[in-house]
Enzyme design. Structure first.
Site: not given
Length: 442
Positions: A53-56, A58-59, A77, A181
């Site tokens: 999970e991140g700022e933008f 989740s997985v 995702k 990326d």
């Protein structure tokens, strides 16, 4: 009496409902058309625990029902919609639309796109991908180096990771697709330990730690971006080649962050003045030459992915073959040194860490002495025999204790080549029970 039968009508797949849901996302009609054949019925997808999970976003772990057969384990995702505009949602789904036609063993395969309505009846896009048992390559490399019981990763395996990525990027570049990326965090490890290139722009929507925002420019992974892309925001296949060189450096260092000590905002000046990533410790000169060629200032001077693949395959072929069919296992522990004043007897239980208690005791030398001062012992266990490498503080002395060799006819030798592992202050003695010459891999 009257018999009452209660039943629930079987849900059918409604193309019109899918179109309305995609349309409610605010994406273009062209993108809706591209996604029609990869849309997954929400009822066929069950969501499990959060994997990341991140700022933008989740997985999550999920299971995808199959028309016939057992459900397939998948990774899902998602985005946090309160942080995104319709344009960013379209970008998120556009990346999925791009990869849906990819078909290569070293490129991740899109399973589908699913639309879920939130409790506020807001449609939420989800991208469904194959579940990778070992996760992303960067996390695997970090675990191998930093866990309580570090896992030894042979140079041959590290090079194989690089070859796999080069194969995947060769395929993508042949289809005129720019990744933009590429990094170890965006490569996934399959169950058979092959690497596939993944996250074509999706990761920056979920993980933000490696991305840097400069002014009004969108967040960028500046430590992986080519110098011309930093200067002019121009991306070509040769920009991906630059990022591949940084990814090779990540693999060679087993997950270290590029440019240690250099801040994100300092990267461009650092590169502009001719500085590049330093050679990793114990990295082969030939390998560093290959990765350095990816960082040439002029994009036209950089090799193609096809050339990189050939160079890496030749280097891999030049290395000695693995010594056994099984993976090399390293057990790092502390053994007491000899003390004339001590008669304490230590058993195998005090030598083998709990996590490795299932190892065959016959493959591990039992200590024959003890002392309050500890020496680091690395035990290499493989099909061909056992090797014991001892490292103690300071330089060896003439009256230093020499451990008993595990097999008759074995002799102490000096390790002269250490292709992989930590830097050593001095050469270490190694006892090898094998009949033929071999190297100590630390």
């Amino acid at each position: 009496t009257t018999t009452v039968v209660n039943y629930t009508a079987k849900k059918s797949y409604c193309r019109r409902a899918v179109e309305l849901t995609l349309g409610s996302l605010g994406v273009s009609s062209e993108l809706q058309q591209k996604l029609q054949d990869v849309v997954i019925d929400r009822n066929a997808l069950s969501l499990g625990k959060v994997l990341g999970e991140g700022e933008f976003g989740s997985v999550m772990e999920g299971r995808l029902s199959q028309p016939e057969g057992t459900p397939q384990k998948v990774a899902v995702k998602t985005m946090k919609l309160d942080n995104f505009s319709h344009r960013e949602i379209e970008e998120f789904l556009s990346e999925a639309a791009c990869i849906k036609d990819f078909d290569h063993p070293n490129v991740i395969k899109l399973l589908g796109v699913c639309i879920e309505l939130s409790s506020q009846q807001i449609p939420k896009p989800m991208v469904v991908l194959p579940f990778m048992k070992y996760g992303d390559l960067h996390s695997f490399l970090l675990r191998s180096r930093l866990e309580m019981a570090p896992q030894f990763v042979p140079l041959q395996m590290l090079l194989k990771f690089m070859v796999d990525i080069a194969l995947g990027m060769e395929y993508l570049s042949s289809r005129q697709f720019l990744h933009r990326d590429l990094a170890a965090r965006n490569c996934m490890l399959r169950d058979d330990m092959t690497v596939c290139v993944a996250d074509f722009g999706l990761s920056k929507k979920i993980y933000s730690g490696d991305y840097y925002r400069q002014g009004r420019i969108a967040k960028m992974p500046v430590k992986w971006i080519a110098i011309e892309s930093l200067a002019d925001r121009v991306y070509t296949t040769k920009s991906d080649v630059w990022a591949f060189g940084v990814t090779m450096w990540e693999i060679a260092t087993r997950g270290m962050t590029p440019y240690p000590g250099v801040q994100n905002h300092e990267i461009y000046e650092y590169l502009f003045h001719g500085q590049r990533l330093k050679k990793p410790e114990n990295c082969l000169d030939e390998l560093y030459d290959i990765m350095s060629s990816c960082w040439r200032a002029e994009p036209a001077d950089r090799p193609t992915f096809s050339q990189l693949k050939v160079h890496l395959e030749k280097l891999l072929e030049s290395l000695p073959a693995p010594r056994g069919s099984k993976d090399v296992i390293y057990v790092n522990t502390s053994l007491p040194e000899e003390s004339p004043d001590s008669t304490q007897d230590l058993g195998l239980d005090s030598v083998i860490p709990q996590a490795d208690s299932d190892l065959d005791p016959g493959d591990i030398a039992e200590p024959c002495c003890s002392h309050t001062k500890a020496a680091l012992v690395a035990v290499d266990i493989h099909d061909g025999g056992s090797r014991y490498v001892l490292e103690s503080e300071g330089s060896p002395t003439e009256d230093a204790y020499v451990p008993q060799l595990p097999h008759e006819g074995s002799a102490w030798t000096e390790a002269s080549t250490l292709p992989v592992g930590s830097s050593l202050a001095a050469q270490l003695p190694c006892a090898d029970g094998c009949l033929e010459d071999s190297e100590a891999l630390l």
